[in-house]
Write a protein that holds these residues in place. Structure first.
Motif, PDB file in Angstrom:
ATOM      1  N   LEU A 228       0.833  -1.205   0.000  1.00  0.00           N
ATOM      2  CA  LEU A 228       0.000   0.000   0.000  1.00  0.00           C
ATOM      3  C   LEU A 228       0.870   1.258   0.000  1.00  0.00           C
ATOM      4  O   LEU A 228       0.558   2.242  -0.688  1.00  0.00           O
TER       5      LEU A 228
ATOM      6  N   LEU B 112      -9.758   2.008  -1.267  1.00  0.00           N
ATOM      7  CA  LEU B 112      -9.515   0.954  -0.290  1.00  0.00           C
ATOM      8  C   LEU B 112     -10.831   0.530   0.344  1.00  0.00           C
ATOM      9  O   LEU B 112     -11.647   1.373   0.725  1.00  0.00           O
TER      10      LEU B 112
ATOM     11  N   LEU C 232      -7.485  -3.550  -1.774  1.00  0.00           N
ATOM     12  CA  LEU C 232      -7.006  -2.421  -2.567  1.00  0.00           C
ATOM     13  C   LEU C 232      -7.512  -2.617  -3.987  1.00  0.00           C
ATOM     14  O   LEU C 232      -7.110  -3.558  -4.688  1.00  0.00           O
TER      15      LEU C 232
END
Length: 681
Positions: free
Chosen positions: A279, A295, A347
């Motif tokens: 991330l 997200l 994600l």
């Protein structure tokens, strides 16, 4: 037999040569001359070799400098009697060789074997017609190497013995020629196997093929050496194969360790560490490329109940099935990670637009809400999803995840099994939640909480009991609703402190409440799911009862249906101890949660409280009216007291009384009041 070994062959040839030379010397009576010559030459050679050994110290102190060593050896050009000079390192490995102008270096081999040379004393000596100077380079405690200089001992005598030598020159030349030729041929033949060994070693060094072998032939020493080398190569080859296998095992173990470090052991999904690192990288790229990231943060609704009801093995299998089903709902390129427990992060790839984001979220909510078949058990859960965009967190990792977490809890507050997109306004709500959570301890300390009592009445509207309800008037926040601060207290782990405060306060005020009435009076206190899981609370309740001398027949504890059934075994044990003290037990909000009627036969209750939602729909919804009648009738059959909460109209009261409800509670009869207002009535 005599010439079977290299040692014997070399020795005999040397003896024969020495005998011939000695005989010639004796015949021509030149011992005295040679003695004087050697004495002079030995002194010169000793000084020369000592100086050169000293000069080599600085050149060999660190890494030997071949060029400088060669330059130093070239100083021997001034001495025409020097045949050759050799510089060795401390391990007797040859570093450099110098050949004198009178010496032909073709097929050069040391006149002295290396092993013999190692055992020679340091200094200068005459050996086999040559002057040999062997000097230590460096200090004896820390040798750097060795210097060998070999001089021709016969050269200076040539002029003085020219006449004498002319007489025997043909014979001497013939003998020397035969000896040299024979020695060369013999040595060449003897050392040929050693040359093969050398070539084999070089080939192995280049190819790293340890399966190569050498033919065993030659003199005894060479044959034995060949056999030993072949045996050694066999051992090396075997060990190399073992090492290769071991290396492969280590590589596999390394892959396993990397997998354990970066992936969840149960589901095989990337774990928190791997996901966070990914991330961070993706956020940096997105910020640089002026792109956005999306997200998802979701956890499973009702997962704890599955663990409590079916066991952790079923819970683990459920998590694995959830992962498989979730992957099917996501797109290629979406990265899903198990954060821990029943919490997951996703994600989303390529910043989906609002429509696509809605579709993905709906697929997850509806897909995960369908029953799972786990070992013949049908298990049903829900999912609450929070969605955040990187731009709202200024591409900060912690804020990005925190925003998704806030949105996820907003989904839970909205009734679960839904999805919520984070908006900046939620931060203010979150700040208020944090402020409330941080203010609870201070509120208890500064006595900002108060207990309000709402009356419960019999069908004739006489008061038969009260429910203790907590209120909070904060100096900084003003009036804070229990519906707001109770969930926050549960999430922040501070609900137990509030429960203890209420129990203590009711124990202090109970005598005053009982003094207002002549009949049987029961005061009810509420317990949360967190309270009944804390075994120490039972000891605290017992201590308060003893301290304030409470008659426990006047105390009732209310537990919500969901709290009871989500922690069934724990709740049964906890409430058994409460009953053993003499208190009664009420099941609150019945019908609003699981409504698992089968559980009612397994738990020991005194009172069943009908949830307000059924009371509100009386005479409005036929289905709700029928369910309410069924609940009342079932409670009668189980010999339970029935209390209806949230009664606000006369029609509701009449219906409930007509159908046999024992107690009524609601604004129709009384609002919650503090003790002072209650005493004034």
């Amino acid at each position: 037999m005599l010439f079977r070994t290299i040692k014997n062959t070399t020795t005999m040839l040397t003896v024969v040569a020495i005998c011939l030379v000695c005989t010639a010397v004796l015949v021509f009576s030149i011992e005295e001359y040679e003695s004087l010559y050697l004495e002079s030459t030995l002194g010169d050679l000793d000084g020369l070799s000592e100086n050169m050994a000293s000069d080599l110290v600085s050149l060999m102190a660190t890494d030997p400098d071949t060029f400088e060593i060669t330059t130093t050896l070239l100083r021997l050009d001034r001495y025409e009697n020097v045949k050759y000079a050799v510089v060795f390192d401390q391990h007797w490995q040859q570093l450099n060789v110098y050949f004198g102008s009178t010496f032909t270096p073709q097929n050069f081999e040391l006149d002295i074997q290396l092993e013999t040379l190692k055992h020679l004393p340091l200094g200068v000596e005459v050996r086999e017609g040559e002057l040999i100077a062997l000097k230590l380079v460096g200090d004896a405690r820390l040798p750097l190497g060795y210097l060998l200089i070999v001089n021709d001992s016969l050269g200076p005598l040539k002029n003085s013995k020219l006449t004498l030598l002319k007489r025997v020159l043909p014979l001497v030349l013939l003998v020397l020629f035969i000896a040299i030729l024979g020695s060369f041929l013999i040595q060449r033949q003897l050392f040929l196997p050693l040359s093969r060994l050398s070539r084999l070693a070089q080939k192995i060094q280049k190819t790293h093929d340890y399966s190569l072998r050498i033919d065993i032939r030659g003199k005894q020493e060479v044959a034995e050496l060949s056999r030993d080398i072949n045996s050694m190569m066999e051992t090396i080859n075997t060990e190399t194969q073992k090492n290769s296998e071991y290396t492969e095992q280590l590589k596999e173990q390394q892959k396993t360790m990397e997998r354990l470090a970066n992936f969840d052991g149960l589901t095989g999904l990337p774990n928190r560490q791997f996901f966070m690192e990914t991330l961070r990288i993706e956020l940096a790229k997105a910020k640089r490329d002026n792109r956005n990231l999306v997200l998802m943060y979701f956890d499973l609704d009702g997962f704890k109940g599955v663990n409590d009801a079916f066991g952790h093995e079923i819970g683990d299998l459920l998590l694995m099935e959830v992962c498989l089903r979730t992957k099917a709902f996501l797109r290629e390129g979406d990265l899903i990670s198990r954060l821990g427990g029943d919490e997951f992060l996703v994600l989303l790839h390529n910043d989906p637009n609002d429509i696509m984001l809605f579709e993905i979220s709906e697929r997850l909510v509806h897909g995960l809400s369908k029953p799972f078949e786990i070992q013949s058990w049908e298990v049903q859960i829900g999912v609450s999803i929070g969605i955040a965009r990187a731009s709202d967190s200024n591409f900060n990792v912690s804020e990005f995840i925190s925003n998704a977490d806030i949105a996820m809890y907003r989904s839970k507050d909205a009734g679960r099994s839904t999805h919520t997109v984070f908006v900046p306004d939620m931060m203010e709500d979150n700040k208020r939640r944090l402020l409330i959570a941080n203010s609870i301890s201070g509120a208890i300390k500064h006595n900002e909480f108060s207990v309000h009592y709402q009356a419960k009445v019999a069908p004739d509207e006489s008061v038969v009991g009260y429910e203790a309800l907590i209120r909070w008037k904060s100096e900084s926040l003003g009036m804070v609703s229990p519906a707001e601060f109770i969930p926050i207290a549960e999430q922040s782990g501070k609900i137990l402190s509030i429960t203890k405060w209420v129990i203590k306060k009711v124990c202090q005020e109970l005598d005053q409440i009982l003094a207002m009435h002549t009949g049987k009076m029961v005061v009810s206190l509420n317990l949360s799911a967190h309270d009944i899981k804390n075994a120490s609370l039972v000891d605290y309740i017992r201590a308060m009862f003893d301290k304030y001398r409470v008659d426990t027949s006047h105390i009732e504890f209310e537990v919500t249906e969901s709290a009871y059934l989500e922690n069934f075994d724990v709740a049964n044990e906890f409430l058994k101890q409460i009953r053993d003290m003499g208190c009664s037990i009420a099941l609150d909000d019945f019908g609003a949660g699981y409504s698992s009627l089968g559980y009612l036969t397994q738990i020991h209750l005194n009172t069943l409280k009908i949830d307000k939602q059924f009371v509100d729909n009386l005479n409005v919804s036929k289905r709700s009216t029928l369910v309410t009648k069924t609940i009342i009738e079932m409670a009668k059959q189980l010999n339970l007291q029935i209390c209806a909460e949230g009664v606000e109209t006369r029609e509701q009261a009449e219906f409930l009384i007509l159908n046999g409800c024992h107690q009524l509670q609601g604004y129709l009869f009384a609002k919650p009041m503090n003790l002072q207002d209650l005493l004034k009535r």
